[in-house]
Design a protein around this motif. Sequence first.
Motif, PDB file in Angstrom:
ATOM      1  N   THR A   1       2.416  15.293   3.252  1.00  0.00           N
ATOM      2  CA  THR A   1       3.330  14.316   2.653  1.00  0.00           C
ATOM      3  C   THR A   1       4.657  14.327   3.399  1.00  0.00           C
ATOM      4  OG1 THR A   1       4.059  15.968   1.041  1.00  0.00           O
ATOM      5  CG2 THR A   1       2.292  14.479   0.364  1.00  0.00           C
ATOM      6  N   ASN A   2       5.270  13.154   3.511  1.00  0.00           N
ATOM      7  CA  ASN A   2       6.546  13.032   4.213  1.00  0.00           C
ATOM      8  C   ASN A   2       7.567  12.219   3.427  1.00  0.00           C
ATOM      9  OD1 ASN A   2       6.169  14.329   6.959  1.00  0.00           O
ATOM     10  ND2 ASN A   2       4.381  12.980   6.907  1.00  0.00           N
ATOM     11  N   GLN A   3       7.148  11.003   2.986  1.00  0.00           N
ATOM     12  CA  GLN A   3       8.099  10.111   2.333  1.00  0.00           C
ATOM     13  C   GLN A   3       8.684  10.723   1.070  1.00  0.00           C
ATOM     14  OE1 GLN A   3       7.161   5.718   2.465  1.00  0.00           O
ATOM     15  NE2 GLN A   3       5.100   6.507   2.760  1.00  0.00           N
ATOM     16  N   LEU A   4       7.866  11.488   0.337  1.00  0.00           N
ATOM     17  CA  LEU A   4       8.324  12.089  -0.908  1.00  0.00           C
ATOM     18  C   LEU A   4       8.184  13.607  -0.868  1.00  0.00           C
ATOM     19  CD1 LEU A   4       6.849   9.555  -3.506  1.00  0.00           C
ATOM     20  CD2 LEU A   4       9.197   9.692  -2.637  1.00  0.00           C
TER      21      LEU A   4
ATOM     22  N   ALA B   1       6.916  18.265  -3.436  1.00  0.00           N
ATOM     23  CA  ALA B   1       6.261  17.274  -2.573  1.00  0.00           C
ATOM     24  C   ALA B   1       5.323  16.393  -3.390  1.00  0.00           C
ATOM     25  CB  ALA B   1       5.473  17.969  -1.464  1.00  0.00           C
ATOM     26  N   PHE B   2       5.331  15.078  -3.069  1.00  0.00           N
ATOM     27  CA  PHE B   2       4.532  14.109  -3.811  1.00  0.00           C
ATOM     28  C   PHE B   2       3.879  13.116  -2.857  1.00  0.00           C
ATOM     29  CE2 PHE B   2       7.673  15.815  -6.586  1.00  0.00           C
ATOM     30  CZ  PHE B   2       7.039  15.949  -7.810  1.00  0.00           C
ATOM     31  N   SER B   3       2.718  12.658  -3.252  1.00  0.00           N
ATOM     32  CA  SER B   3       2.015  11.642  -2.491  1.00  0.00           C
ATOM     33  C   SER B   3       2.692  10.291  -2.684  1.00  0.00           C
ATOM     34  CB  SER B   3       0.562  11.557  -2.954  1.00  0.00           C
ATOM     35  OG  SER B   3      -0.058  10.398  -2.452  1.00  0.00           O
ATOM     36  N   CYS B   4       2.632   9.459  -1.650  1.00  0.00           N
ATOM     37  CA  CYS B   4       3.246   8.135  -1.752  1.00  0.00           C
ATOM     38  C   CYS B   4       2.440   7.191  -2.641  1.00  0.00           C
ATOM     39  CB  CYS B   4       3.414   7.520  -0.362  1.00  0.00           C
ATOM     40  SG  CYS B   4       1.850   7.251   0.505  1.00  0.00           S
TER      41      CYS B   4
ATOM     42  N   VAL C   1      -1.714  12.495 -12.330  1.00  0.00           N
ATOM     43  CA  VAL C   1      -1.163  11.288 -12.950  1.00  0.00           C
ATOM     44  C   VAL C   1      -2.266  10.277 -13.224  1.00  0.00           C
ATOM     45  CG1 VAL C   1       0.397   9.321 -12.628  1.00  0.00           C
ATOM     46  CG2 VAL C   1       1.096  11.592 -11.850  1.00  0.00           C
ATOM     47  N   ARG C   2      -2.200   9.690 -14.397  1.00  0.00           N
ATOM     48  CA  ARG C   2      -3.050   8.552 -14.758  1.00  0.00           C
ATOM     49  C   ARG C   2      -2.199   7.519 -15.477  1.00  0.00           C
ATOM     50  NH1 ARG C   2      -8.728  10.752 -17.468  1.00  0.00           N
ATOM     51  NH2 ARG C   2      -9.490  11.924 -15.664  1.00  0.00           N
ATOM     52  N   ASP C   3      -2.638   6.276 -15.468  1.00  0.00           N
ATOM     53  CA  ASP C   3      -2.090   5.256 -16.358  1.00  0.00           C
ATOM     54  C   ASP C   3      -3.223   4.364 -16.813  1.00  0.00           C
ATOM     55  OD1 ASP C   3      -2.589   3.463 -14.299  1.00  0.00           O
ATOM     56  OD2 ASP C   3      -0.493   3.248 -13.712  1.00  0.00           O
ATOM     57  N   LYS C   4      -2.911   3.290 -17.492  1.00  0.00           N
ATOM     58  CA  LYS C   4      -3.985   2.476 -18.066  1.00  0.00           C
ATOM     59  C   LYS C   4      -4.786   1.736 -17.001  1.00  0.00           C
ATOM     60  CE  LYS C   4      -1.653  -1.917 -19.156  1.00  0.00           C
ATOM     61  NZ  LYS C   4      -1.202  -2.784 -20.256  1.00  0.00           N
ATOM     62  N   TYR C   5      -4.291   1.741 -15.763  1.00  0.00           N
ATOM     63  CA  TYR C   5      -4.999   1.070 -14.681  1.00  0.00           C
ATOM     64  C   TYR C   5      -5.961   1.991 -13.943  1.00  0.00           C
ATOM     65  CZ  TYR C   5      -1.477  -2.443 -15.565  1.00  0.00           C
ATOM     66  OH  TYR C   5      -0.674  -3.374 -16.183  1.00  0.00           O
ATOM     67  N   GLY C   6      -5.737   3.302 -14.029  1.00  0.00           N
ATOM     68  CA  GLY C   6      -6.647   4.197 -13.334  1.00  0.00           C
ATOM     69  C   GLY C   6      -6.076   5.589 -13.127  1.00  0.00           C
ATOM     70  N   ASP C   7      -6.819   6.386 -12.355  1.00  0.00           N
ATOM     71  CA  ASP C   7      -6.503   7.789 -12.099  1.00  0.00           C
ATOM     72  C   ASP C   7      -5.971   7.929 -10.677  1.00  0.00           C
ATOM     73  OD1 ASP C   7      -6.476  10.527 -11.703  1.00  0.00           O
ATOM     74  OD2 ASP C   7      -8.338  10.871 -12.794  1.00  0.00           O
ATOM     75  N   TYR C   8      -4.761   8.494 -10.532  1.00  0.00           N
ATOM     76  CA  TYR C   8      -4.156   8.679  -9.214  1.00  0.00           C
ATOM     77  C   TYR C   8      -4.497  10.035  -8.614  1.00  0.00           C
ATOM     78  CZ  TYR C   8      -1.483   4.640 -10.715  1.00  0.00           C
ATOM     79  OH  TYR C   8      -1.127   3.399 -11.167  1.00  0.00           O
ATOM     80  N   GLY C   9      -5.092  10.916  -9.404  1.00  0.00           N
ATOM     81  CA  GLY C   9      -5.464  12.226  -8.911  1.00  0.00           C
ATOM     82  C   GLY C   9      -4.289  13.188  -8.857  1.00  0.00           C
ATOM     83  N   LEU C  10      -4.438  14.224  -8.044  1.00  0.00           N
ATOM     84  CA  LEU C  10      -3.405  15.249  -7.879  1.00  0.00           C
ATOM     85  C   LEU C  10      -2.399  14.761  -6.860  1.00  0.00           C
ATOM     86  CD1 LEU C  10      -5.796  18.330  -7.754  1.00  0.00           C
ATOM     87  CD2 LEU C  10      -4.479  17.511  -9.713  1.00  0.00           C
ATOM     88  N   VAL C  11      -1.243  14.346  -7.335  1.00  0.00           N
ATOM     89  CA  VAL C  11      -0.289  13.630  -6.477  1.00  0.00           C
ATOM     90  C   VAL C  11       0.981  14.412  -6.183  1.00  0.00           C
ATOM     91  CG1 VAL C  11      -1.130  11.392  -7.252  1.00  0.00           C
ATOM     92  CG2 VAL C  11       0.784  12.477  -8.449  1.00  0.00           C
ATOM     93  N   GLY C  12       1.148  15.603  -6.738  1.00  0.00           N
ATOM     94  CA  GLY C  12       2.393  16.323  -6.502  1.00  0.00           C
ATOM     95  C   GLY C  12       2.242  17.815  -6.677  1.00  0.00           C
ATOM     96  N   PHE C  13       3.157  18.558  -6.056  1.00  0.00           N
ATOM     97  CA  PHE C  13       3.184  20.018  -6.194  1.00  0.00           C
ATOM     98  C   PHE C  13       4.638  20.482  -6.166  1.00  0.00           C
ATOM     99  CE2 PHE C  13       3.397  24.265  -4.145  1.00  0.00           C
ATOM    100  CZ  PHE C  13       2.730  24.982  -5.118  1.00  0.00           C
ATOM    101  N   PHE C  14       4.971  21.403  -7.052  1.00  0.00           N
ATOM    102  CA  PHE C  14       6.297  22.009  -7.038  1.00  0.00           C
ATOM    103  C   PHE C  14       6.160  23.519  -7.131  1.00  0.00           C
ATOM    104  CE2 PHE C  14       5.393  21.373 -11.537  1.00  0.00           C
ATOM    105  CZ  PHE C  14       5.739  22.601 -12.085  1.00  0.00           C
ATOM    106  N   CYS C  15       7.105  24.208  -6.547  1.00  0.00           N
ATOM    107  CA  CYS C  15       7.164  25.666  -6.630  1.00  0.00           C
ATOM    108  C   CYS C  15       8.632  26.057  -6.558  1.00  0.00           C
ATOM    109  CB  CYS C  15       6.371  26.309  -5.492  1.00  0.00           C
ATOM    110  SG  CYS C  15       6.486  28.121  -5.453  1.00  0.00           S
ATOM    111  N   LEU C  16       9.130  26.680  -7.616  1.00  0.00           N
ATOM    112  CA  LEU C  16      10.531  27.107  -7.637  1.00  0.00           C
ATOM    113  C   LEU C  16      10.630  28.466  -8.305  1.00  0.00           C
ATOM    114  CD1 LEU C  16      11.652  26.594 -10.782  1.00  0.00           C
ATOM    115  CD2 LEU C  16      11.542  24.235 -10.023  1.00  0.00           C
TER     116      LEU C  16
ATOM    117  N   MET D   1       0.817  -1.211   0.000  1.00  0.00           N
ATOM    118  CA  MET D   1       0.000   0.000   0.000  1.00  0.00           C
ATOM    119  C   MET D   1       0.852   1.264   0.000  1.00  0.00           C
ATOM    120  SD  MET D   1      -3.153  -0.958   2.581  1.00  0.00           S
ATOM    121  CE  MET D   1      -4.060   0.524   2.098  1.00  0.00           C
ATOM    122  N   GLN D   2       2.173   1.098   0.139  1.00  0.00           N
ATOM    123  CA  GLN D   2       3.115   2.214   0.132  1.00  0.00           C
ATOM    124  C   GLN D   2       2.838   3.176   1.285  1.00  0.00           C
ATOM    125  OE1 GLN D   2       2.755   3.771  -3.853  1.00  0.00           O
ATOM    126  NE2 GLN D   2       3.582   1.932  -4.782  1.00  0.00           N
ATOM    127  N   LEU D   3       2.594   2.595   2.467  1.00  0.00           N
ATOM    128  CA  LEU D   3       2.322   3.364   3.670  1.00  0.00           C
ATOM    129  C   LEU D   3       3.357   3.060   4.745  1.00  0.00           C
ATOM    130  CD1 LEU D   3      -1.569   3.000   3.985  1.00  0.00           C
ATOM    131  CD2 LEU D   3      -0.296   4.980   3.152  1.00  0.00           C
TER     132      LEU D   3
END
Length: 568
Positions: A213-216, A276-279, A248-263, A99-101
């Motif tokens: 988010t922490n891991q990523l 920062a990115f969701s695990c 992000v999406r792939d052929k298996y499904g929609d992961y939703g809004l999983v990341g944010f960057f600001c530079l 589950m990547q938790l």
Amino acid sequence: MSDPRFAIIDKDVKVVIWDLDETFWNGTLSEGDITPVQAHIDLVHTLVDRGIMCSICSKNDFEQAKAELVRLGVWDKFVFPHIEWSPKGQAVRSILERMQLRDENALFLDDNHLNLEEVKYFSPRIACLDATGSTDGSQSDLSGLAGLPQLRGKDDRDHARLQQYRVLETKEQAQISGNLSNEEFLRQSDIQIKIIADFEDRMDRVYELINRTNQLNFTKQRVTTDEQKAELQELLRIPGVHAGLIHVRDKYGDYGLVGFFCLRRRFNGTVVHHFAFSCRTLNMGVEQWVWNHLERPEFEIAKPVANSLDIPAEVGWIRQVDEFGDAAANAGGQLCLVGGCDLQQVSFYCGSERDEFVNKPDDDGLIVRYDDAGFFLNPREQRIANHWALNHVAGHNLAEMEALDKSLKASDVIILSMFFAFLTKNLFTYGFPDETDRYLLTIPPKRLFGLVRQPKTAIQMLNHLHHLDLDEAQRLNLVRRSFEKTIGLMRPDAKLFILGAAEQIGEQAARTSGARAVYNTMCREFCEAHPGAIFIDVEKLVPAEEFVDSDHYTRKGYFKIANFINMA
């Protein structure tokens, strides 16, 4: 009064892992009938509605347990169930890994003390709750868990998070059944990334990604107070700031809004404020792809993080799209951009395949200008490649001028911002020894004074450097000739965009409004006379509130310009 057993739960819970016999229900399934506990069935539904997942780790026959859970109407609410006759310690750890938790965000419920200790051994930070209700061993009602702040979750009654874990399950089964390596599996997954630059209506998700988010989360700069939120909003309005939400999406499904960057890009380097990115996309290469897309900015990573940004170095299995279902964004679309620093913002939103000839500082800190007629019109000859005037005065060199010509010939879209080339009066020519060619130079005063202080250079300058006292019409003609050279080199099917100058907005416009009007008129007439050339009227396109000054815009303003180019 809260159940004292619940005191061990001191972190936000993202998954509850249930034992079945004498925990989720009363009785032992393999020994006869079981008695459902409606409060626990309701609790599972409540947790899933809050975006908190439920899993199973039970020593039972899989098909028999599944049939009972289907009968109770709750089977489809569990993810990654482990139902088999095997030890629970490694099984629970495997569930969390799949589950990547992290174990600190998990709660394990079981009535067997040995199972609890075993799970704790393999996952030291997990909260293990004894589900035994009393000293006589009768099973307890665990519905009070729903009242804990650590299990508050957030409203997810459309079960978006549940569907995301269903995607992970499907992918896992596909990889196992296909006997594919991880990279082979990723390459056949058709992973698509959409960068959302206009995200003002989704700031809640931005804050969530930054703060939860922490891991990523590679910067770990939290934004929790009203003051910090106001500071971020102000940062997003500064020219040179790039920011985006990652979908992000792939052929298996929609992961939703999983990341944010600001530079923020500056002449002296890039500052990364948030990355920062969701695990939920862990090990897909998403964060590495985004870092590469941003041209690998250097910054100090706030450890610990689950993955390195430079491994893998190449992420060839992800493609960027403008809209999901489309072909790759900018597929075959090569960009060429020439001009002031404003183009750095525009180019970011137009595509990743680009050649940039954008003003930058040299080793002495003096600006090398590419919004310069000489950069287009000067002779491209090897005999002057190492001449002092080219190397020390012009700033740009022969290799860059040749690269410009090559890019103009190859690009699908060309964007020019050349108002400075018309406005400047610091124009000189340099006569070469045989006087057959004269080299056009735009020399900023600081660069000119620095060269004059060098005796040997001063002598050459006095002999061969000539100031051009050009009037407005003559300077305008140099810019027009630069446009004509571009048209002469570019492909018939390519598009040329010429960025206009603001005439009404800002102090700079007020001081030079006449020159700006003359420049815009020439640009409009040039575009009307040349098919494939398009004039960008910035004051019609960009709202006044998105101007920082006459020549710079907020991030949203640059996005509007880029969107106009992308849609033309």
